[in-house]
Write an enzyme that holds these catalytic residues in place. Structure first.
Site, PDB file in Angstrom:
ATOM      1  N   GLU A 164      -9.344  -5.565   5.988  1.00  0.00           N
ATOM      2  CA  GLU A 164      -9.588  -5.893   4.577  1.00  0.00           C
ATOM      3  C   GLU A 164     -10.610  -7.022   4.366  1.00  0.00           C
ATOM      4  O   GLU A 164     -10.320  -8.003   3.676  1.00  0.00           O
ATOM      5  CB  GLU A 164      -8.262  -6.236   3.898  1.00  0.00           C
ATOM      6  N   GLU A 270      -3.354   4.462   6.329  1.00  0.00           N
ATOM      7  CA  GLU A 270      -2.070   3.966   5.788  1.00  0.00           C
ATOM      8  C   GLU A 270      -1.663   4.794   4.570  1.00  0.00           C
ATOM      9  O   GLU A 270      -1.257   4.252   3.530  1.00  0.00           O
ATOM     10  CB  GLU A 270      -2.187   2.478   5.415  1.00  0.00           C
TER      11      GLU A 270
HETATM   12  C1  XIL Z   1       2.347  -4.280   4.575  1.00  0.00           C
HETATM   13  C2  XIL Z   1       3.659  -3.872   5.195  1.00  0.00           C
HETATM   14  O1  XIL Z   1       3.940  -2.538   4.843  1.00  0.00           O
HETATM   15  C3  XIL Z   1       4.741  -4.772   4.734  1.00  0.00           C
HETATM   16  O2  XIL Z   1       5.927  -4.474   5.433  1.00  0.00           O
HETATM   17  C4  XIL Z   1       4.334  -6.215   4.989  1.00  0.00           C
HETATM   18  O3  XIL Z   1       5.278  -7.052   4.512  1.00  0.00           O
HETATM   19  C5  XIL Z   1       3.029  -6.528   4.310  1.00  0.00           C
HETATM   20  O4  XIL Z   1       2.066  -5.644   4.788  1.00  0.00           O
HETATM   21  N1  XIL Z   1      -2.525  -3.114   4.010  1.00  0.00           N
HETATM   22  C6  XIL Z   1      -2.280  -3.304   5.335  1.00  0.00           C
HETATM   23  C7  XIL Z   1      -0.889  -3.336   5.803  1.00  0.00           C
HETATM   24  O5  XIL Z   1      -3.203  -3.347   6.161  1.00  0.00           O
HETATM   25  O6  XIL Z   1      -0.720  -4.227   6.880  1.00  0.00           O
HETATM   26  C8  XIL Z   1       0.056  -3.692   4.698  1.00  0.00           C
HETATM   27  O7  XIL Z   1       1.361  -3.516   5.198  1.00  0.00           O
HETATM   28  C9  XIL Z   1      -0.176  -2.835   3.492  1.00  0.00           C
HETATM   29  C10 XIL Z   1      -1.559  -3.044   2.964  1.00  0.00           C
END
Ligand code: XIL
Length: 359
Positions: A164, A270
């Site tokens: 990110e 994701e």
């Molecule tokens: C999120 C997880 O799902 C949660 O359990 C954690 O508390 C915070 O992070 N982008 C990402 C992920 O790259 O690492 C994030 O995951 C969601 C958004």
């Protein structure tokens, strides 16, 4: 020894099961089939690795474990490979939880993606203390990347090195401690350090909202172009695809096409599609179910349509609706339903549509 994801034989998990990886695993898979109404493994529909995120807290749930083993080729630790878990305030590293996830994946013949080394959202006391001393900071930065990558060398089959980096409006890189001390070069340095630690490991640049904001996508791609021109070792682009069900049709397809035009491998990294975010005013999901299904189909079809040499894999961000981060962070009165399986472990209609579209 690790098999890298590109050449990971997708049927290894099944072959391993056939070769008897253990009675416990076989019986676990049996329960998985029962729980999902004896559907074919999702991964058998995908000609590329199909992944899911995982946390150690879920590993004691027999249904979760069975379904994960049955349906997926690959695990991404949902948070226990992040700096907030691994890096201790005194600068030491702990690997107990992520090691358990890696071990479970290996037992099931699955590959593992490392997520994530450097993220604007997480730094840590030991780095904060070095803020005023650039050389010492850079040494510690490189050492963190080197030590984590070295710990997992041969066991992790791809790393989200920087996560990110781009602002949503596409105007610039995000501000963060890494950039404050090292400048924009924090990104190149991270990839160089990662590559030195494990030259065979595919290195990924991962970001979100690339389908929502064309300006962000453009800035992301110009970062990529700059890195490649500078000879930075970058092998895979990750597009998270955390979306709401009211995303206009076509945006996922267009994003995958633009990213693939770089010639790099693409990770749809994701995937989840929130009904609640789309219906936040009315909380009436029924208006958005068709749209959610169409978006899941679009994601599957558009990903499957990429040249196979560029298909690094597709990862969903959770197994059953109750496993979704949306329901953990803000469950409220009504739970979201962003995933392929319902709380009972049944493949939902939207999941069936997704699976069909993969083929
Ligand atoms: C999120 C997880 O799902 C949660 O359990 C954690 O508390 C915070 O992070 N982008 C990402 C992920 O790259 O690492 C994030 O995951 C969601 C958004």
């Amino acid at each position: 020894m690790t098999t890298k994801p590109q050449d990971f034989p997708r049927r290894t998990a099944l072959a391993a099961l056939g070769a008897g990886m253990g009675a416990a695993l076989l019986s676990a898979c049996g329960r998985g089939e029962a729980a999902t109404g004896a559907i074919a493994p999702l991964k058998s529909h995908a000609p590329f690795p199909l992944g899911v995120c995982a946390m150690t807290a879920q590993m004691g749930d027999p249904q979760w474990a069975a379904m994960i083993a049955t349906h997926f080729d690959r695990l991404t630790p949902e948070w226990e490979m992040k700096m907030e878990y691994i890096l201790q305030p005194d600068g030491s590293l702990r690997f107990d939880a992520p090691d358990r996830i890696v071990q479970q994946a290996r037992n099931y013949g699955q590959s593992v993606l490392g997520h994530t080394l450097i993220w604007y959202a997480q730094d840590g006391d030991s780095f904060q203390r070095l803020k005023g001393n650039r050389p010492a900071f850079e040494t510690a930065y490189r050492a963190y990347i080197r030590d984590v990558m070295t710990h997992y060398k041969g066991h992790v089959d791809g790393w989200d090195v920087v996560n990110e980096p781009i602002l949503d409006d596409g105007s610039d890189l995000r501000d963060c401690l890494w950039r404050e001390v090292l400048g924009d070069a924090y990104i190149d340095i991270a990839y160089q350090a990662a590559h030195e630690a494990d030259p065979a490991c595919p290195l990924i640049l991962n970001d979100y909202n690339l389908e929502y904001y064309p300006a962000k996508r453009k800035r992301f791609l110009s970062l990529v172009e700059g890195m490649l021109t500078r000879g930075v070792p970058l092998h895979v682009l990750g597009t998270q695809t955390h979306i709401a069900a009211d995303l206009p049709r076509g945006a996922i397809r267009e994003t995958l096409r633009d990213l693939a035009a770089t010639g790099l491998k693409i990770h749809l990294s994701e995937l989840d599609i929130s009904l609640k975010e789309a219906a936040k005013n009315t909380l009436d999901f029924k208006d958005y179910r068709d749209a959610q299904r169409a978006l899941y189909e679009e994601a599957a079809e558009a990903y499957a349509a990429l040249p196979s040499a560029q298909q690094f894999g597709l990862t969903v961000w959770g197994l059953r609706d109750k496993d979704s981060w949306y329901n953990r962070k803000d469950r409220g009165l009504i739970a979201d339903e962003p995933l392929l399986f319902d709380d009972a472990g049944q493949l939902k209609p939207v999941g069936q549509a997704f699976v069909k579209a993969l083929g």
